[in-house]
Design a protein around this motif. Structure first.
Motif, mmCIF file in Angstrom:
data_model
loop_
_atom_site.group_PDB
_atom_site.id
_atom_site.type_symbol
_atom_site.label_atom_id
_atom_site.label_comp_id
_atom_site.label_asym_id
_atom_site.label_seq_id
_atom_site.Cartn_x
_atom_site.Cartn_y
_atom_site.Cartn_z
ATOM 1 N N SER B 339 0.838 -1.203 0.000
ATOM 2 C CA SER B 339 0.000 0.000 0.000
ATOM 3 C C SER B 339 0.870 1.249 0.000
ATOM 4 O O SER B 339 2.085 1.193 0.269
ATOM 5 C CB SER B 339 -0.887 -0.003 1.237
ATOM 6 N N ALA B 340 0.219 2.394 -0.273
ATOM 7 C CA ALA B 340 0.946 3.665 -0.304
ATOM 8 C C ALA B 340 1.560 3.963 1.050
ATOM 9 O O ALA B 340 2.683 4.462 1.146
ATOM 10 C CB ALA B 340 0.008 4.787 -0.736
ATOM 11 N N GLU B 341 0.802 3.630 2.141
ATOM 12 C CA GLU B 341 1.296 3.929 3.492
ATOM 13 C C GLU B 341 2.534 3.090 3.804
ATOM 14 O O GLU B 341 3.523 3.587 4.338
ATOM 15 C CB GLU B 341 0.206 3.632 4.544
ATOM 16 N N GLU B 342 2.429 1.803 3.434
ATOM 17 C CA GLU B 342 3.551 0.889 3.658
ATOM 18 C C GLU B 342 4.794 1.387 2.917
ATOM 19 O O GLU B 342 5.895 1.394 3.462
ATOM 20 C CB GLU B 342 3.149 -0.517 3.155
ATOM 21 N N TYR B 343 4.571 1.859 1.640
ATOM 22 C CA TYR B 343 5.683 2.347 0.817
ATOM 23 C C TYR B 343 6.310 3.571 1.474
ATOM 24 O O TYR B 343 7.546 3.665 1.585
ATOM 25 C CB TYR B 343 5.167 2.689 -0.583
ATOM 26 N N ALA B 344 5.440 4.504 1.944
ATOM 27 C CA ALA B 344 5.939 5.724 2.587
ATOM 28 C C ALA B 344 6.738 5.372 3.837
ATOM 29 O O ALA B 344 7.770 5.973 4.121
ATOM 30 C CB ALA B 344 4.769 6.640 2.934
ATOM 31 N N ARG B 345 6.240 4.364 4.568
ATOM 32 C CA ARG B 345 6.931 3.961 5.795
ATOM 33 C C ARG B 345 8.318 3.378 5.460
ATOM 34 O O ARG B 345 9.312 3.718 6.083
ATOM 35 C CB ARG B 345 6.090 2.903 6.530
ATOM 36 N N LEU B 346 8.332 2.542 4.389
ATOM 37 C CA LEU B 346 9.611 1.930 3.992
ATOM 38 C C LEU B 346 10.609 2.990 3.537
ATOM 39 O O LEU B 346 11.784 2.950 3.887
ATOM 40 C CB LEU B 346 9.398 0.932 2.846
ATOM 41 N N PRO B 351 16.288 6.313 6.523
ATOM 42 C CA PRO B 351 17.273 7.084 7.275
ATOM 43 C C PRO B 351 17.357 6.638 8.741
ATOM 44 O O PRO B 351 18.436 6.610 9.318
ATOM 45 C CB PRO B 351 16.760 8.522 7.172
ATOM 46 N N ASP B 352 16.179 6.228 9.306
ATOM 47 C CA ASP B 352 16.173 5.809 10.706
ATOM 48 C C ASP B 352 17.035 4.572 10.911
ATOM 49 O O ASP B 352 17.867 4.528 11.810
ATOM 50 C CB ASP B 352 14.735 5.494 11.148
#
Lengths: 193, 359
Positions: B339-346, B351-352
């Motif tokens: 999903s878009a959210e998963e992609y954004a999280r990845l 950097p973290d």
């Protein structure tokens, strides 16, 4: 204007290599670089001939045409010279030259050859005449002193001639006429047995 | 390229043939003269005073039966007295690659500008969904960009050396151009072998997915989607991408091998080897550069959503449906779509994790 040329008479050259040595000595040329060389054809066979070759100062020089940085120029005397400050050592002039005249001080990997070096007709380079810079890069400048190239000046059999093309062809024509007469005589004697 | 080489060798042949004809025409009058004194009793066979050396010099001058001598000076081909091929190579280089390379590349550029103006960016039906699929690993992206950057550097420096004299010397003058050309030459020679290394990395990491398969012919028959309407079927790589891959590998290898010959004069190879290597190298490089301009266009402003795939390794599922429908099926079957959210999280978490590792 004069058109300076070398001429090597194959019927006179005795492969003594003195021109090669004189050139190296006069211009303090580094080890491995030979502005002039003597080539012997049919060595040890009948009809063996030797010729001394260096830059022939072509009127329409292939090296000058192919140079990617355009470092060659022709003097008023028809001598082909090059500017070592502009040369990038790519080696194209060596591939293009019919006589194998361009020389390179190194030949190692990554195509590092150093700046090209060749016969200057003892006329130096673009630097001031007789400056130490000129001597370091191009060797002695004899032409500016009114002298001809040393290789030809000291040739023992006068096989190697240097100077204005008209004068050279006059000398050579006389030699050919004399030889033609003796060759004819030789032919007649052969037939007479 | 084959045509140019054929022409080059054809020239060699015609030139030597014309020399033979010329020497024959010079001999003919002497032969007819030789016939005249036959009546004379003293000279039953006639006397011909041909210079005994003339036969030898003709052989020396003719390039195909080059008589090689010896010389006390040791080096590359020091025994060769006259090498006329060099002049032909120089003329061929000036009259063909130097002259036409800027034209070919300029025409390709103009055609793409025209294509962009007429057709615009090739979009995706229904737009981007935001749902992503991982297409390339980080390693594959790094391999691609290493090859791309090294290739661009080599193309620019190579072009400077090839066409700098007619195009750049009038702008900068000889002194400044000499500095540019010298830097280009050294850079080109040092980065050339790196190109071969990254090309081999490209070969090994992408070869399995680039083998042609059943559906590829249909793609070709539809002109890759440029001809007619509707979708063209494609797998993980479509037929056009596969062809580009094999062009890069094959021409890249040809350029690399000829480049290695040129870059190592220390092995004492002759001038003919160098001249042929140079021509192969330069024509291969012009062809590859011309096609790579098309690849750069399609990978950036030409097609929506393509650049993202090489930047992050992820591509939009709608983009996959549009260009690689067979692979899209696999993605759905194997539940690779995120999903878009998963992609954004990845993307955001990268950097973290890097910081955590450092800590």
């Amino acid at each position: 204007m004069a058109s300076m040329k070398f001429y090597c008479d194959a019927e006179r050259c005795i492969e003594c290599n003195a021109c090669v040595t004189a050139c190296k000595n006069e211009h303090d040329i580094p080890w491995g670089v030979n502005r002039r060389r003597v080539v012997t054809i049919k060595d040890g066979e009948q009809g063996e001939r030797s010729l001394s070759v260096a830059c022939m100062h072509c009127a329409d020089a292939p090296c000058a045409a192919v140079c990617p940085v355009d470092c060659f120029y022709t003097t008023g005397d028809g001598i082909v010279l090059h500017d070592k400050d502009i040369c990038i050592g790519c080696g194209y002039c060596f591939y293009a030259c019919p006589f194998g005249a361009p020389q390179f001080p190194e030949s190692s990997a990554f195509s590092s050859r150093g700046k090209m070096d060749k016969c200057t007709f003892c006329a130096g380079g673009p630097e001031d005449d007789h400056s130490s810079e000129e001597y370091k890069k191009y060797g002695r400048n004899r032409v500016s002193e009114g002298k001809l190239p040393l290789c030809a000046e000291m040739c023992a059999t006068k096989a190697l001639l240097a100077g204005d093309a008209d004068v050279l062809s006059d000398i050579y024509r006389k030699r050919v006429i004399n030889r033609g007469a003796s060759a004819f005589e030789w032919g007649v004697n052969q037939l007479k047995g | 390229m084959v045509y140019f080489l054929q022409e080059y060798f054809f020239n060699c042949f015609t030139r030597s043939a014309s020399i033979i004809l010329l020497s024959l025409s010079l001999l003919l009058p002497q032969l007819s003269n030789a016939a005249i004194p036959q009546k004379h009793e003293d000279f039953p066979q006639g006397v011909s005073a041909i210079n005994p050396g003339s036969e030898l010099w003709r052989e020396v001058r003719q390039r195909d039966s080059a008589v090689t001598g010896i010389s006390q000076v040791k080096g590359v081909e020091t025994g060769v007295l006259i090498n006329s091929r060099g002049g032909q190579w120089a003329r061929f280089r000036i009259e063909n690659p130097v002259k036409y390379a800027p034209m070919v590349l300029g025409v390709v550029f103009l055609v793409l500008v025209l294509f962009y103006v007429l057709r615009g960016k090739v979009g995706i039906e229904g737009g981007l969904s935001g749902q992503m699929v991982k297409r390339f690993t980080e390693y594959e992206c790094i391999v691609h960009w290493t090859l791309a950057i090294v290739f661009l550097f080599l193309a620019v420096t190579g072009l400077i050396l090839l066409v700098g004299r007619p195009l750049l010397i009038p702008l900068f003058g000889k002194e400044i151009f000499s500095l540019i050309a010298s830097a280009s030459k050294e850079g080109h020679n040092l980065f050339g072998p790196i190109f071969l290394v990254s090309l081999l990395m490209m070969l090994f990491s992408f070869v399995k997915r680039n083998i042609y398969e059943k559906g590829d012919l249909a793609w070709l028959l539809k002109g890759g989607g440029f001809i007619g309407d509707g979708h063209v079927s494609g797998g993980f790589f479509n037929m056009g991408e596969k062809t580009w891959y094999w062009i890069v590998i094959l021409i890249g290898l040809v350029i690399s091998i000829s480049g290695l010959v040129l870059v190592s004069p220390n092995f004492g190879q002759g001038r003919l080897v160098m001249e042929i290597s140079h021509l192969v190298h330069v024509f291969g490089a012009i062809i590859l550069t011309a096609i790579s301009i098309g690849h750069m266009y399609m990978g950036s402003i030409g097609t929506e959503g393509s650049l993202e795939g090489m930047k992050s390794g992820y591509v939009d599922i709608n983009w996959v449906e549009a260009h690689h429908d067979r692979w899209a099926k696999e993605c759905h079957e194997n539940e690779m779509v995120i999903s878009a959210e998963e992609y954004a999280r990845l993307q955001g978490s990268k950097p973290d994790t890097a910081m955590e590792k450092e800590a």
